[in-house]
Design a protein around this motif. Structure first.
Motif, PDB file in Angstrom:
ATOM      1  N   ILE A 149       0.834  -1.197   0.000  1.00  0.00           N
ATOM      2  CA  ILE A 149       0.000   0.000   0.000  1.00  0.00           C
ATOM      3  C   ILE A 149       0.869   1.246   0.000  1.00  0.00           C
ATOM      4  N   GLY A 150       0.566   2.184  -0.902  1.00  0.00           N
ATOM      5  CA  GLY A 150       1.292   3.449  -0.959  1.00  0.00           C
ATOM      6  C   GLY A 150       1.794   3.743  -2.355  1.00  0.00           C
ATOM      7  N   GLY A 151       2.160   4.987  -2.587  1.00  0.00           N
ATOM      8  CA  GLY A 151       2.612   5.370  -3.923  1.00  0.00           C
ATOM      9  C   GLY A 151       3.940   6.095  -3.912  1.00  0.00           C
ATOM     10  N   GLY A 152       4.625   6.062  -2.760  1.00  0.00           N
ATOM     11  CA  GLY A 152       5.912   6.760  -2.659  1.00  0.00           C
ATOM     12  C   GLY A 152       7.085   5.815  -2.863  1.00  0.00           C
ATOM     13  N   ASP A 153       8.278   6.299  -2.539  1.00  0.00           N
ATOM     14  CA  ASP A 153       9.483   5.489  -2.749  1.00  0.00           C
ATOM     15  C   ASP A 153       9.521   4.258  -1.855  1.00  0.00           C
ATOM     16  N   THR A 154       8.991   4.389  -0.641  1.00  0.00           N
ATOM     17  CA  THR A 154       9.000   3.219   0.242  1.00  0.00           C
ATOM     18  C   THR A 154       8.160   2.107  -0.364  1.00  0.00           C
ATOM     19  N   ALA A 155       6.939   2.447  -0.783  1.00  0.00           N
ATOM     20  CA  ALA A 155       6.045   1.438  -1.359  1.00  0.00           C
ATOM     21  C   ALA A 155       6.683   0.839  -2.613  1.00  0.00           C
ATOM     22  N   ALA A 156       7.279   1.701  -3.445  1.00  0.00           N
ATOM     23  CA  ALA A 156       7.897   1.221  -4.684  1.00  0.00           C
ATOM     24  C   ALA A 156       9.036   0.258  -4.369  1.00  0.00           C
ATOM     25  N   GLU A 157       9.865   0.645  -3.410  1.00  0.00           N
ATOM     26  CA  GLU A 157      10.997  -0.208  -3.030  1.00  0.00           C
ATOM     27  C   GLU A 157      10.522  -1.554  -2.486  1.00  0.00           C
ATOM     28  N   GLU A 158       9.493  -1.479  -1.621  1.00  0.00           N
ATOM     29  CA  GLU A 158       8.966  -2.717  -1.028  1.00  0.00           C
ATOM     30  C   GLU A 158       8.415  -3.623  -2.134  1.00  0.00           C
ATOM     31  N   ILE A 172      -1.218  -0.889  -4.263  1.00  0.00           N
ATOM     32  CA  ILE A 172      -2.526  -0.232  -4.119  1.00  0.00           C
ATOM     33  C   ILE A 172      -2.266   1.233  -3.806  1.00  0.00           C
ATOM     34  N   HIS A 173      -2.726   2.098  -4.684  1.00  0.00           N
ATOM     35  CA  HIS A 173      -2.463   3.528  -4.456  1.00  0.00           C
ATOM     36  C   HIS A 173      -3.764   4.316  -4.513  1.00  0.00           C
ATOM     37  N   ARG A 174      -3.889   5.262  -3.589  1.00  0.00           N
ATOM     38  CA  ARG A 174      -5.159   5.988  -3.467  1.00  0.00           C
ATOM     39  C   ARG A 174      -5.383   7.030  -4.564  1.00  0.00           C
ATOM     40  N   ARG A 175      -4.339   7.326  -5.341  1.00  0.00           N
ATOM     41  CA  ARG A 175      -4.493   8.309  -6.440  1.00  0.00           C
ATOM     42  C   ARG A 175      -4.186   7.646  -7.774  1.00  0.00           C
ATOM     43  N   LEU A 178       1.845   8.016  -9.164  1.00  0.00           N
ATOM     44  CA  LEU A 178       2.729   7.684  -8.038  1.00  0.00           C
ATOM     45  C   LEU A 178       3.497   8.924  -7.598  1.00  0.00           C
ATOM     46  N   ARG A 179       3.865   8.900  -6.340  1.00  0.00           N
ATOM     47  CA  ARG A 179       4.675   9.983  -5.776  1.00  0.00           C
ATOM     48  C   ARG A 179       6.169   9.634  -5.857  1.00  0.00           C
ATOM     49  N   ALA A 180       6.455   8.357  -6.055  1.00  0.00           N
ATOM     50  CA  ALA A 180       7.851   7.881  -6.061  1.00  0.00           C
ATOM     51  C   ALA A 180       8.671   8.603  -7.134  1.00  0.00           C
ATOM     52  N   MET A 235       2.722  -2.322   4.362  1.00  0.00           N
ATOM     53  CA  MET A 235       2.479  -0.885   4.437  1.00  0.00           C
ATOM     54  C   MET A 235       3.674  -0.139   3.846  1.00  0.00           C
ATOM     55  N   GLY A 236       3.390   0.791   2.960  1.00  0.00           N
ATOM     56  CA  GLY A 236       4.467   1.639   2.438  1.00  0.00           C
ATOM     57  C   GLY A 236       3.977   3.073   2.435  1.00  0.00           C
ATOM     58  N   ILE A 237       3.312   3.447   3.536  1.00  0.00           N
ATOM     59  CA  ILE A 237       2.625   4.744   3.532  1.00  0.00           C
ATOM     60  C   ILE A 237       3.375   5.807   4.328  1.00  0.00           C
ATOM     61  N   GLY A 238       4.667   5.597   4.469  1.00  0.00           N
ATOM     62  CA  GLY A 238       5.489   6.621   5.112  1.00  0.00           C
ATOM     63  C   GLY A 238       5.854   6.265   6.552  1.00  0.00           C
ATOM     64  N   HIS A 239       6.542   7.192   7.162  1.00  0.00           N
ATOM     65  CA  HIS A 239       7.042   6.985   8.516  1.00  0.00           C
ATOM     66  C   HIS A 239       6.637   8.161   9.394  1.00  0.00           C
ATOM     67  N   SER A 240       6.577   7.918  10.688  1.00  0.00           N
ATOM     68  CA  SER A 240       6.388   9.073  11.573  1.00  0.00           C
ATOM     69  C   SER A 240       7.517   9.124  12.592  1.00  0.00           C
ATOM     70  N   PRO A 280      13.743  12.895   7.003  1.00  0.00           N
ATOM     71  CA  PRO A 280      12.778  12.075   6.289  1.00  0.00           C
ATOM     72  C   PRO A 280      13.253  11.642   4.898  1.00  0.00           C
ATOM     73  N   LEU A 281      14.300  12.283   4.384  1.00  0.00           N
ATOM     74  CA  LEU A 281      14.666  12.040   2.990  1.00  0.00           C
ATOM     75  C   LEU A 281      15.480  10.784   2.760  1.00  0.00           C
ATOM     76  N   PHE A 282      16.514  10.588   3.575  1.00  0.00           N
ATOM     77  CA  PHE A 282      17.453   9.515   3.225  1.00  0.00           C
ATOM     78  C   PHE A 282      17.169   8.215   3.971  1.00  0.00           C
ATOM     79  N   ARG A 283      16.863   8.305   5.234  1.00  0.00           N
ATOM     80  CA  ARG A 283      16.499   7.123   6.020  1.00  0.00           C
ATOM     81  C   ARG A 283      17.469   5.953   5.822  1.00  0.00           C
ATOM     82  N   GLN A 284      18.722   6.224   5.922  1.00  0.00           N
ATOM     83  CA  GLN A 284      19.756   5.200   5.744  1.00  0.00           C
ATOM     84  C   GLN A 284      20.607   5.136   7.002  1.00  0.00           C
TER      85      GLN A 284
HETATM   86  P1  NDP Z   1       5.848   9.352   1.230  1.00  0.00           P
HETATM   87  O1  NDP Z   1       5.211  10.285   2.203  1.00  0.00           O
HETATM   88  O2  NDP Z   1       6.728   9.888   0.164  1.00  0.00           O
HETATM   89  O3  NDP Z   1       4.745   8.468   0.532  1.00  0.00           O
HETATM   90  C1  NDP Z   1       3.698   7.887   1.249  1.00  0.00           C
HETATM   91  C2  NDP Z   1       2.737   7.275   0.239  1.00  0.00           C
HETATM   92  O4  NDP Z   1       1.719   6.618   0.949  1.00  0.00           O
HETATM   93  C3  NDP Z   1       2.077   8.329  -0.648  1.00  0.00           C
HETATM   94  O5  NDP Z   1       1.959   7.831  -1.959  1.00  0.00           O
HETATM   95  C4  NDP Z   1       0.733   8.533   0.014  1.00  0.00           C
HETATM   96  O6  NDP Z   1      -0.279   8.842  -0.904  1.00  0.00           O
HETATM   97  C5  NDP Z   1       0.456   7.168   0.593  1.00  0.00           C
HETATM   98  N1  NDP Z   1      -0.334   7.253   1.815  1.00  0.00           N
HETATM   99  C6  NDP Z   1      -0.059   7.973   2.927  1.00  0.00           C
HETATM  100  N2  NDP Z   1      -1.011   7.785   3.861  1.00  0.00           N
HETATM  101  C7  NDP Z   1      -1.894   6.926   3.312  1.00  0.00           C
HETATM  102  C8  NDP Z   1      -3.105   6.348   3.768  1.00  0.00           C
HETATM  103  N3  NDP Z   1      -3.578   6.601   4.990  1.00  0.00           N
HETATM  104  N4  NDP Z   1      -3.762   5.521   2.945  1.00  0.00           N
HETATM  105  C9  NDP Z   1      -3.299   5.234   1.698  1.00  0.00           C
HETATM  106  N5  NDP Z   1      -2.154   5.744   1.207  1.00  0.00           N
HETATM  107  C10 NDP Z   1      -1.468   6.584   2.004  1.00  0.00           C
HETATM  108  O7  NDP Z   1       6.645   8.314   2.191  1.00  0.00           O
HETATM  109  P2  NDP Z   1       7.804   7.294   1.799  1.00  0.00           P
HETATM  110  O8  NDP Z   1       8.057   6.523   3.035  1.00  0.00           O
HETATM  111  O9  NDP Z   1       7.520   6.575   0.569  1.00  0.00           O
HETATM  112  O10 NDP Z   1       9.045   8.233   1.535  1.00  0.00           O
HETATM  113  C11 NDP Z   1       9.482   9.189   2.531  1.00  0.00           C
HETATM  114  C12 NDP Z   1      10.749   9.853   2.029  1.00  0.00           C
HETATM  115  O11 NDP Z   1      11.823   8.906   2.037  1.00  0.00           O
HETATM  116  C13 NDP Z   1      10.605  10.369   0.599  1.00  0.00           C
HETATM  117  O12 NDP Z   1      11.284  11.583   0.505  1.00  0.00           O
HETATM  118  C14 NDP Z   1      11.276   9.311  -0.236  1.00  0.00           C
HETATM  119  O13 NDP Z   1      11.802   9.834  -1.431  1.00  0.00           O
HETATM  120  C15 NDP Z   1      12.384   8.818   0.713  1.00  0.00           C
HETATM  121  N6  NDP Z   1      12.735   7.430   0.413  1.00  0.00           N
HETATM  122  C16 NDP Z   1      13.762   7.228  -0.426  1.00  0.00           C
HETATM  123  C17 NDP Z   1      14.102   5.952  -0.780  1.00  0.00           C
HETATM  124  C18 NDP Z   1      15.238   5.773  -1.706  1.00  0.00           C
HETATM  125  O14 NDP Z   1      15.690   6.730  -2.292  1.00  0.00           O
HETATM  126  N7  NDP Z   1      15.734   4.584  -1.876  1.00  0.00           N
HETATM  127  C19 NDP Z   1      13.415   4.775  -0.247  1.00  0.00           C
HETATM  128  C20 NDP Z   1      12.306   5.109   0.598  1.00  0.00           C
HETATM  129  C21 NDP Z   1      12.003   6.399   0.917  1.00  0.00           C
HETATM  130  P3  NDP Z   1      -0.298  10.252  -1.695  1.00  0.00           P
HETATM  131  O15 NDP Z   1       0.731  10.118  -2.752  1.00  0.00           O
HETATM  132  O16 NDP Z   1      -1.687  10.319  -2.194  1.00  0.00           O
HETATM  133  O17 NDP Z   1       0.015  11.287  -0.654  1.00  0.00           O
END
Ligand code: NDP
Length: 306
Positions: A149-158, A172-175, A178-180, A235-240, A280-284
């Protein structure tokens, strides 16, 4: 109340590197480890990109080595959570459950945690098919039907990582875009094992004692509900960031990450931040370790002038 020159909160690679440097600079730092200790690396299997380990190293071994190194130079460890801080008084006050400390400087390295969808069935199946760590749990999903679940880099990587194991990997992406990063998107689109459900959200996860069996998907445009067979949901919906106890005491950004300027300095003099809690950017791990070193050097500079 015990007074320390440097108290480090958090025991991942950022906190432990800060401890090694602070201890070697002649302080006797205290690390309030947090429970569980060691941070996200404790649930990581093989780390192949941490320089200096050509054969790779497991997350727990890397953390264990860092801890031994910090201990060797005189770091003390407290296996408790930091439960409150007062950064408005000086020396600063830190509460670790029932123990109170004063600190002339603080290094915050409390890290970040993966977010989980806020629906009851996610909690129910956590560890039984629901995960937020493909590298930790992917192995258990050989020849399985996996959803990410998710459309960012974490979800893509996973998703990309899970293609090594799953017979089907669905994102599965809500839009509808992709944000990745673009190159990650291309990798996803080029991978024949990955299928994307656009404009979709998970309404419910269903299963038995044995684990996840189905998911209920909702198309957010049409409202249509569809039930799908599933073995794993990642889950690939980000970190807090773990910054609850610092709210209203130092500057945080809109997502709760600690804002630093000029290196590891936070908005409060004498308080420094390192690792994922500010990043939040590198997470390494290597970045966390690097910023831990930075924070320790800055704390030393600060204490010498204070
Ligand atoms: P992001 O915030 O970038 O992405 C979260 C994704 O999850 C978005 O697509 C968002 O949707 C979706 N989302 C968030 N909440 C929900 C929800 N409640 N229900 C459904 N979908 C949801 O977080 P990431 O962890 O992916 O990335 C964080 C940062 O770390 C980014 O800057 C990323 O570039 C970086 N990163 C880099 C990596 C690399 O370079 N190898 C690897 C992993 C992360 P929507 O798009 O609609 O907001």
């Amino acid at each position: 109340m015990e007074k320390r020159d440097i108290i480090i909160i958090g025991s991942g690679p950022a906190g432990l590197t800060a401890a090694i440097y602070s201890a070697r600079a002649g302080y006797k730092p205290l690390v309030i480890e947090g429970i569980p200790s060691g941070g996200q690396l404790m649930t990581t299997t093989e780390i192949e990109n941490f320089p200096g380990f050509p054969e790779g190293i497991t997350g727990p071994d890397l953390i264990g080595n860092m801890k031994k190194q910090a201990e060797r130079f005189g770091t003390d460890f407290l296996s408790k959570d930091a439960t409150a801080v007062d950064l408005q008084t000086y020396p600063f006050k830190i509460q670790a459950e029932e123990i109170s400390y004063q600190a002339r400087s603080i290094i915050i390295a409390t890290g970040a945690q993966a977010k989980y969808l806020d629906i009851p069935s996610v909690e129910k199946f956590r560890g039984r098919g629901v995960s937020a760590c493909a590298t930790c749990d992917g192995f258990f999903f050989r020849d399985s039907i996996i959803y990410v679940i998710g459309g960012g880099d974490t979800a893509a990587e996973e998703a990309l990582f899970l293609t090594k194991f799953g017979k089907e990997v669905h994102l599965i992406h809500r839009r509808d875009e992709l944000r990745a990063e673009k190159y990650m998107q291309q990798k996803i689109f080029d991978n024949p094992k990955i299928h994307i459900f656009w404009n979709s959200v998970v309404e419910e996860i269903k299963g038995s004692e044995a684990g996840v069996e189905k998911i209920l998907l909702k198309d957010v445009k049409t409202g249509e509900l569809t039930e799908k067979d599933a073995d794993g949901v990642f889950m690939g919906i980000g970190h807090s960031p773990a910054t609850k106890i610092f709210e209203n005491q130092l500057k945080l950004d809109d997502n709760g990450y600690i804002v630093c300027n000029r290196g590891a300095k936070t908005s409060v003099k004498g308080v420094f931040a390192a690792g994922d809690v500010r990043e939040p950017l590198f997470r390494q791990a290597i970045v966390a370790a690097g910023t831990g070193c930075q924070a320790a050097i800055e704390a030393d500079n600060y204490l010498q002038k204070a």
